[in-house]
Design an enzyme around this catalytic site. Structure first.
Site, PDB file in Angstrom:
ATOM      1  N   GLU A 436       0.829  -1.210   0.000  1.00 13.79           N
ATOM      2  CA  GLU A 436       0.000   0.000   0.000  1.00 13.79           C
ATOM      3  C   GLU A 436       0.866   1.263   0.000  1.00 13.79           C
ATOM      4  O   GLU A 436       0.658   2.202   0.767  1.00 13.79           O
ATOM      5  CB  GLU A 436      -0.966  -0.015   1.185  1.00 13.79           C
ATOM      6  CG  GLU A 436      -1.922  -1.182   1.134  1.00 13.79           C
ATOM      7  CD  GLU A 436      -2.923  -1.215   2.282  1.00 13.79           C
ATOM      8  OE1 GLU A 436      -2.868  -0.318   3.141  1.00 13.79           O
ATOM      9  OE2 GLU A 436      -3.759  -2.137   2.315  1.00 13.79           O
ATOM     10  N   GLU A 510      -3.992  -8.998   0.045  1.00 12.63           N
ATOM     11  CA  GLU A 510      -4.669  -8.977   1.349  1.00 12.63           C
ATOM     12  C   GLU A 510      -6.147  -9.123   1.090  1.00 12.63           C
ATOM     13  O   GLU A 510      -6.700  -8.478   0.197  1.00 12.63           O
ATOM     14  CB  GLU A 510      -4.430  -7.661   2.102  1.00 12.63           C
ATOM     15  CG  GLU A 510      -3.155  -7.607   2.901  1.00 12.63           C
ATOM     16  CD  GLU A 510      -3.001  -6.295   3.670  1.00 12.63           C
ATOM     17  OE1 GLU A 510      -4.012  -5.760   4.173  1.00 12.63           O
ATOM     18  OE2 GLU A 510      -1.866  -5.808   3.760  1.00 12.63           O
TER      19      GLU A 510
END
Length: 814
Positions: A436, A510
């Site tokens: 991220e 994820e």
């Protein structure tokens, strides 16, 4: 330094060359490895002059390494509390975070000192110190002289001590560490939390992380092994490389004559007949012994491991291992080990991986940093596929004292250290360079991404490079295009992505982030986004999730409806210290709710939802417990791989329910919403394809707490002063049924050849220090951890609680 590459000069030699390995590994001319575990001195706080040889550390605490100074607490809401905005939670203004890094005192300076004697026979040898990891900003001194530093706490590093060592005398190794506030988004640990070694080497020796072993060609009946060995030194030598089977048998060997001035890389190719493949079900490991020979004498021996396997990521059919499709049934894992903190412990790691394996997990993403070498070695031996991740942050800030401050000077050093250390592990299938990352939004950031990918390919050309993205923007700005395999966190519209980029190999880096508290049930069992309660718990129906996340049901459907995906990595396998979403601003909350298994290692209900999907086991898991108010409406959910089942309450049928692919919350679970509680028994009977009863699960109403039942982990423990035995503590009624509401405080006592190490209960709000010899049970359970001594024999754990009948278990170490 002069570098050159030497191709193999000789033919592959067979067993006859074993004569060159006849020297004992204990020969004083060969390398010697000394593990620095005991006898360390430690103090929290900065100490002027603590690096000096003559510094008086008599009043310091004596500790064993690996050591995590912060795990002993105390918990405090002010530990690393700071205001920040979590955009994923939809926040617009900063809010005070109190438990984001676990509420533990990991900040500040800590000093370690270790005295060790260097024998006079070591004169003329090289001496190195190797750290598997030290948290963080390490500065290393020998006898008062600064040797070197390494700021990133997750990187393994080594230093040459030779020029500053005193042979025939006592030497002092001193290490200063400093954890800064606002340096992490989770509990980082503190101290020398991984293993440390001294390594004596001859002047000419195989370099640190000095072999690179690949299997470029595996075909029926034969496997090609390519070995590149880096040697440091000067002179003319022979390199003998031996390959041993998983059973320890010498299979093949090859010898190459070479010259070195500074350092040289020697390349050899050896054929192995009928190689046994490394796989998730059969993780066959081979061993390589690399031997440097001078005047017919072995002067250095270096051991490496590898496995024969081949894999590929496809754009239309997921991941293939050894020629067959293998869905990535993965979890993300932070590095802490729950109640014992970040300090590496083999038995704790092994237990985590065993519980995951029993669930059907076959893959790990090391979120979001390099793991310990011990962890990867166990993944090799237990058959896990690994994404080895380097960074959580690049240059753009996530936390003000995070990796952004190291980026300019250290990113290449840290990434190369990870690659060189880990490149021989057969478990590793991808390198990940970020999670991220905020740079993913920038127009020119693809150039940074490309530079990192190029480094990975330069060091290891055999594995793809990936990243965990969390927005669609990188699809458009050339950022995602730099990566061999693309990972997305919590993205759901994979159909759109595949239509726009049909040639991309993609997986869910994820997924889910469903939150739950083991044993707690809200009978208003419906999906809830970022839902919070006064008791700071999350319901175990597996229907609650933060604002950015989703339930397993939604995640499963996304994967099933997009079969081109390689698989998923669930956030997370275990609860971990820090990040207590959705209770980021409440206190006391000091650990996460995301795990499929709680912080002390007890599976939650959601564990069985994955087990029924990921294994061929007959799973028929019923929730909740059956202790409620008379007449209360209690939804009953069943996580099962049976398509249909019938529910009975005290013999009365509540009908048959079947999975329904047209309704998301009946596609992967069986649900009876309108069940009226009455004390007694509920029974769920799983039905086979013909509608016949195949398996039954019974849940009974428990009586009042009466006794303590102890269940010891079946894994044997070694009398090495490090191994842990894990004992589940259950509060039971007279019939031995677990009392699901029991919160009795229990007290631990250990006698014999062991000691009490820690305890936990899975309650994210419990502020009792983990090393305390008392613990409240959480919904009827907790776990005690008992550490062996170096004397084999019996260890007796006794657990008591007021008027309850006490429990006792005898453990045996060997």
């Amino acid at each position: 330094m002069k570098r050159k590459q030497i191709k193999q000069l000789s033919l592959v030699l067979i067993v006859q060359l074993l004569i060159w390995s006849s020297c004992s590994l204990k020969d004083s001319n060969q390398r010697q490895v000394l593990h620095l575990k005991k006898g360390w001195k430690f103090i929290k706080g900065d100490q002027a002059g603590a690096e000096s040889y003559a510094f008086d550390d008599a009043q310091w605490e004596q500790v064993d390494v690996p050591h995590d100074w912060a795990i002993y607490g105390p918990f405090d809401k002010n530990n690393d509390a700071y205001e920040t905005i979590v955009t994923q939670d939809g926040e617009k203004v900063p809010k005070l975070r109190t438990g984001r890094t676990g509420g533990l005192p990991h900040m500040g300076v800590g000093w370690y000192r270790k005295n060790f004697h260097v024998p006079s026979e070591a004169k003329g040898k090289k001496l190195f110190v190797e750290f598997d990891g030290a948290m963080s900003h390490s500065k290393v001194y020998l006898n008062g002289t600064f040797i070197g530093e390494w700021p990133y706490g997750y990187t393994s590093f080594h230093f040459d001590l030779t020029d500053h060592v005193k042979t025939g005398e006592e030497n002092v190794l001193a290490v200063r560490l400093e954890n800064k506030p606002k340096m992490s988004r989770w509990y980082p640990g503190a101290g020398i939390y991984r293993n440390v070694r001294l390594v004596y080497k001859p002047q000419t020796h195989i370099a640190h992380w000095g072999t690179y072993i690949t299997t470029p060609d595996i075909k029926q009946g034969e496997g090609t092994v390519n070995i590149k060995t880096k040697v440091n030194g000067n002179g003319h030598y022979k390199l003998l490389t031996e390959i041993y089977s998983p059973q320890g048998e010498l299979l093949k060997s090859g010898a190459t004559v070479f010259s070195v001035q500074g350092d040289v890389e020697v390349e050899q190719t050896i054929q192995v007949d009928e190689p046994e493949l490394w796989d998730v079900e059969t993780p066959r490991l081979y061993k390589v012994l690399s031997k440097v020979i001078h005047n017919n004498q072995v002067i250095d021996v270096y051991e490496s491991g590898f496995g024969f396997r081949h894999f590929t990521f496809t754009s239309d059919d997921g991941f293939h291992l050894n020629g067959r499709r293998v869905p990535l049934q993965g979890v993300c894992m932070h590095h802490d080990l729950g109640p014992i903190g970040a300090a590496v412990n083999h038995s704790a790691i092994r237990r985590q991986l065993r519980l995951l394996k029993e669930m059907g997990c076959n893959a790990i993403r090391t979120a979001h940093n390099p793991p310990s070498p011990d962890y990867l070695a166990m993944c090799d031996s237990m058959g896990f596929l690994v994404i080895d991740e380097a960074f959580d942050q690049w240059k753009i800030i996530k936390v003000v004292n995070g990796y952004n401050n190291l980026w300019d000077d250290w990113r290449e050093k840290d990434l190369k250290a990870l690659l060189h250390r880990d490149k021989n592990h057969p478990s590793i299938i991808m390198w990940s360079v970020g999670n991220e990352i905020s740079e993913q939004y920038g127009k020119e950031s693809w150039k940074i991404a490309k530079s990192l990918v190029d480094i990975c390919h330069e060091v290891d050309s055999t594995r793809p490079v990936t990243i965990g993205l969390n927005t669609y923007k990188p699809v458009k700005n050339n950022f995602a295009n730099q990566f061999d395999v693309k990972g997305w966190n919590y993205y759901l519209d994979y159909t759109k992505l595949h239509k726009e980029r049909p040639n991309w190999a993609v997986y869910a880096s994820e997924s889910q982030s469903t939150v739950s508290s083991r044993g707690f049930y809200d009978t208003d069992a419906r999906p809830k986004r970022h839902y919070r309660r006064d008791n700071l718990q999350c319901s175990s129906y597996a229907l609650e999730f933060p604002g950015w996340a989703n339930t397993p049901d939604v995640g499963f459907a996304v994967l099933d409806d997009n079969p081109y995906l390689a698989g998923e990595f669930v956030w997370t396998g275990f609860d971990y210290l820090g990040e207590p979403s959705p209770y980021n601003i409440e206190w006391p909350t000091r650990s996460s709710y995301f795990g499929l298994i709680d912080l002390c290692g007890i599976p939650k209900d959601i564990y069985y939802m994955y087990q029924q999907r990921w294994t061929d086991k007959e799973v028929l898991h019923v929730l909740p417990h059956w202790n409620w108010e008379e007449g209360q409406n209690v939804p009953v959910h069943v996580f099962t791989n049976y398509d249909s089942a019938e529910l009975f309450v005290n013999g009365k049928s509540y009908g048959v329910q079947s999975k329904d692919s047209s309704e998301i919350y009946r596609r992967y679970r069986l649900v009876w919403n309108d069940v009226i509680f009455e004390p007694g028994t509920i029974e769920v009977v799983g039905l086979d394809k013909n509608g016949q009863a195949a398996k039954a699960t019974i849940v009974e109403t428990a009586g009042e707490p009466y006794a303590i039942n102890l269940i010891a982990d079946k894994a044997p423990v070694k009398a090495n002063g490090e191994d842990l035995a894990f004992v589940e503590v259950q509060i039971v009624d007279k019939e031995g049924r677990i009392c699901p509401w029991a919160n009795n405080e229990v007290h631990f006592k250990v006698e014999g050849n062991g000691k009490f190490r820690a305890a936990g209960n899975g309650d994210a709000t419990d502020l009792e220090p983990f090393h305390s010899v008392k613990r409240k049970c959480f919904y009827g359970k907790c776990v005690a951890m008992v550490q062996t001594s170096e004397l084999a024999g019996e260890i007796i754990l006794s657990v008591s609680s007021g008027n309850l009948k006490s429990g006792e278990v005898i453990l045996k170490s060997h």
